[in-house]
Design a protein around this motif. Structure first.
Motif, short mmCIF file in Angstrom:
data_model
loop_
_atom_site.label_atom_id
_atom_site.label_comp_id
_atom_site.label_asym_id
_atom_site.label_seq_id
_atom_site.Cartn_x
_atom_site.Cartn_y
_atom_site.Cartn_z
N GLY A 17 -9.21 -16.07 -9.57
CA GLY A 17 -7.96 -16.77 -9.26
C GLY A 17 -6.75 -15.96 -9.68
N TYR A 18 -6.82 -15.39 -10.88
CA TYR A 18 -5.73 -14.55 -11.39
C TYR A 18 -5.58 -13.29 -10.52
CZ TYR A 18 -2.69 -12.71 -15.09
OH TYR A 18 -1.61 -12.25 -15.82
N ALA A 19 -6.71 -12.70 -10.13
CA ALA A 19 -6.68 -11.51 -9.29
C ALA A 19 -6.09 -11.82 -7.92
CB ALA A 19 -8.09 -10.94 -9.14
N SER A 20 -6.38 -13.00 -7.39
CA SER A 20 -5.81 -13.40 -6.11
C SER A 20 -4.30 -13.54 -6.20
CB SER A 20 -6.44 -14.72 -5.64
OG SER A 20 -7.83 -14.58 -5.43
N ALA A 21 -3.81 -14.07 -7.32
CA ALA A 21 -2.36 -14.15 -7.52
C ALA A 21 -1.74 -12.76 -7.58
CB ALA A 21 -2.06 -14.93 -8.80
N LEU A 22 -2.41 -11.82 -8.26
CA LEU A 22 -1.93 -10.44 -8.30
C LEU A 22 -1.89 -9.83 -6.91
CD1 LEU A 22 -3.89 -9.12 -11.44
CD2 LEU A 22 -1.41 -9.48 -11.27
N ALA A 23 -2.90 -10.14 -6.10
CA ALA A 23 -2.95 -9.60 -4.75
C ALA A 23 -1.80 -10.10 -3.90
CB ALA A 23 -4.28 -9.96 -4.10
N TRP A 24 -1.45 -11.37 -4.04
CA TRP A 24 -0.36 -11.91 -3.22
C TRP A 24 1.00 -11.43 -3.70
CZ3 TRP A 24 0.10 -14.00 1.37
CH2 TRP A 24 -1.07 -14.42 2.00
N ILE A 25 1.11 -11.14 -4.98
CA ILE A 25 2.36 -10.50 -5.46
C ILE A 25 2.50 -9.12 -4.83
CG2 ILE A 25 3.49 -9.54 -7.49
CD1 ILE A 25 2.30 -11.86 -9.09
N MET A 26 1.38 -8.39 -4.72
CA MET A 26 1.42 -7.08 -4.08
C MET A 26 1.80 -7.20 -2.61
SD MET A 26 1.16 -3.87 -4.00
CE MET A 26 0.52 -3.41 -5.59
N VAL A 27 1.30 -8.20 -1.93
CA VAL A 27 1.66 -8.42 -0.53
C VAL A 27 3.17 -8.63 -0.39
CG1 VAL A 27 1.45 -10.02 1.42
CG2 VAL A 27 -0.59 -9.32 0.17
N VAL A 28 3.73 -9.42 -1.29
CA VAL A 28 5.18 -9.68 -1.24
C VAL A 28 5.96 -8.40 -1.54
CG1 VAL A 28 7.06 -10.95 -2.33
CG2 VAL A 28 4.90 -12.12 -1.83
N VAL A 29 5.52 -7.64 -2.54
CA VAL A 29 6.23 -6.40 -2.89
C VAL A 29 6.22 -5.42 -1.73
CG1 VAL A 29 6.15 -4.36 -4.37
CG2 VAL A 29 5.86 -6.62 -5.36
N ILE A 30 5.05 -5.21 -1.12
CA ILE A 30 4.96 -4.29 0.02
C ILE A 30 5.80 -4.81 1.18
CG2 ILE A 30 3.40 -3.34 1.76
CD1 ILE A 30 1.24 -3.20 -0.35
N GLY A 31 5.77 -6.13 1.41
CA GLY A 31 6.57 -6.70 2.48
C GLY A 31 8.06 -6.49 2.26
N VAL A 32 8.52 -6.66 1.02
CA VAL A 32 9.94 -6.47 0.72
C VAL A 32 10.33 -5.00 0.92
CG1 VAL A 32 11.65 -6.49 -1.13
CG2 VAL A 32 10.11 -8.44 -0.84
N LEU A 33 9.52 -4.09 0.41
CA LEU A 33 9.83 -2.67 0.56
C LEU A 33 9.85 -2.25 2.03
CD1 LEU A 33 7.73 -1.12 -2.35
CD2 LEU A 33 10.20 -1.41 -2.25
N THR A 34 8.89 -2.75 2.80
CA THR A 34 8.86 -2.44 4.23
C THR A 34 10.08 -3.02 4.93
OG1 THR A 34 6.43 -2.50 4.17
CG2 THR A 34 7.48 -2.62 6.33
N ALA A 35 10.47 -4.23 4.56
CA ALA A 35 11.66 -4.83 5.15
C ALA A 35 12.92 -4.03 4.82
CB ALA A 35 11.81 -6.27 4.66
N VAL A 36 13.00 -3.51 3.59
CA VAL A 36 14.16 -2.70 3.20
C VAL A 36 14.23 -1.44 4.06
CG1 VAL A 36 15.13 -1.28 1.36
CG2 VAL A 36 14.29 -3.57 0.85
N VAL A 37 13.08 -0.80 4.27
CA VAL A 37 13.06 0.40 5.11
C VAL A 37 13.48 0.06 6.53
CG1 VAL A 37 11.60 2.24 6.06
CG2 VAL A 37 11.30 1.51 3.68
N PHE A 38 13.01 -1.05 7.06
CA PHE A 38 13.38 -1.46 8.42
C PHE A 38 14.87 -1.76 8.51
CE2 PHE A 38 8.93 -1.85 9.49
CZ PHE A 38 8.90 -1.73 10.86
N LEU A 39 15.41 -2.45 7.51
CA LEU A 39 16.83 -2.81 7.56
C LEU A 39 17.74 -1.59 7.44
CD1 LEU A 39 16.81 -6.08 5.41
CD2 LEU A 39 17.08 -5.91 7.88
N THR A 40 17.34 -0.63 6.61
CA THR A 40 18.16 0.57 6.44
C THR A 40 17.96 1.58 7.56
OG1 THR A 40 16.45 1.58 5.04
CG2 THR A 40 18.19 0.31 3.95
N SER A 41 16.91 1.41 8.36
CA SER A 41 16.61 2.40 9.40
C SER A 41 17.70 2.48 10.46
CB SER A 41 15.27 2.07 10.06
OG SER A 41 15.33 0.83 10.76
N LYS A 42 18.49 1.42 10.62
CA LYS A 42 19.53 1.45 11.65
C LYS A 42 20.62 2.46 11.32
CE LYS A 42 21.96 -2.51 9.59
NZ LYS A 42 22.43 -3.90 9.82
#
Length: 305
Positions: A267-292
């Motif tokens: 359960g704890y590991a699953s929470a860590l995994a979803w935090i990683m999903v959010v972190v990667i999603g945020v970083l990817t979104a930042v790259v997409f937003l700055t790409s313009k």
């Protein structure tokens, strides 16, 4: 005639659905289903032996308030990504530009440089890398030829991360192949026209090559960021499976693995995994937003145009 056309379109639609069916089954059963399952488990106490027990947000609260290893592993992973991604992309671009000079046997060179990308993530290569940078390894034997006594790179917490970053840079082949394909699409007449205007190689690189190659750089950057945050095998093998020495290889995915499969706190590991999903999603979104502001396409317009 209209009914025949509708019947033909209907058959085409059914055929398309049949072709999509295996992918849809795989997506819902092997991707979406496990993701939703892990999301549920992240709110529970689950040790793989007993039934999950609902905890609500307790796992997430404990991660952010009480878990020092979470902060350490996240910081170490950010450090690894910050160093390895630019170095790998720069090295890949340099090699791609060298191979773009019309040399003979280009396919052979391209294959040779691409092979490390296929092998670099394997356990065998990580073991070989550990042997190379060991105290009496090949790298220190090479340094001894010049009278230099190298440290035990993989046994010292100050040096082991650099060896793993070197392994990551060595796996530049996939980015290099994509860069090379992008360089092939740059019109040669642009360089010829710039030479007539008196532009040198450096000016051509910054005013022609980089702008026209920016979509390829954008793609490689996003993929490299995602891959860098998923680093696991080098840290597991070179760090003896526990993030050693002194947690200097305790990458986030390794910490997640240890929590789930060494301490049986899924359960704890699953929470860590979803935090990683959010972190990667945020970083990817930042790259997409700055790409313009820095990604340009062949029609002379940026991403907004």
């Amino acid at each position: 005639m209209s009914s025949l056309r509708k019947s033909a379109l209907s058959r085409q639609n059914r055929t398309a659905y049949l072709f999509l069916l295996p992918w849809l089954i795989g997506f819902f059963c092997l991707t979406l289903g496990p993701m939703l399952g892990s999301l549920y488990l992240s709110f529970t106490k689950f040790n793989l032996l007993n039934s999950p027990r609902w905890l609500g947000l307790d796992n997430y609260v404990q991660i952010f308030k009480e878990d020092d290893s979470f902060l350490h592993s996240m910081g170490l992973t950010f450090q690894y990504a910050l160093l390895s991604v630019p170095l790998r992309l720069i090295f890949a671009l340099m090699v791609a530009m060298a191979l773009n000079k019309g040399i003979r046997a280009l396919g052979v060179y391209r294959t040779v440089y691409y092979i490390p990308s296929l092998l670099g993530g394997s356990v065998a290569i990580a073991i070989v890398w550990r042997k190379i940078f060991d105290g009496d390894g090949l790298f220190n034997q090479f340094l001894s030829l010049f009278g230099i006594e190298g440290p035990a790179w993989v046994a010292h917490p100050d040096y082991i991360l650099s060896t793993i970053i070197t392994l990551s840079v060595w796996q530049f082949g996939s980015a290099m192949v994509i860069f090379l394909a992008g360089l092939k699409q740059v019109p040669a007449d642009l360089y010829e026209a710039s030479q007539v205007d008196g532009a040198g190689k450096i000016r051509q690189f910054f005013q022609i090559t980089l702008p026209l190659l920016s979509p390829v750089i954008f793609f490689n950057l996003v993929m490299s960021i995602i891959n860098s945050f998923q680093v696991f095998t080098p840290g597991y093998v070179i760090g003896d499976g526990r993030g050693g020495p002194v947690n200097s290889t305790l990458f986030y995915t390794l910490y997640l693995y240890l929590k789930g499969f060494a301490f049986f706190d899924m359960g704890y590991a699953s929470a860590l995994a979803w935090i990683m999903v959010v972190v990667i999603g945020v970083l990817t979104a930042v790259v997409f937003l700055t790409s313009k502001y820095w990604v340009f396409y062949g029609d002379g317009k940026d991403e907004r145009g």
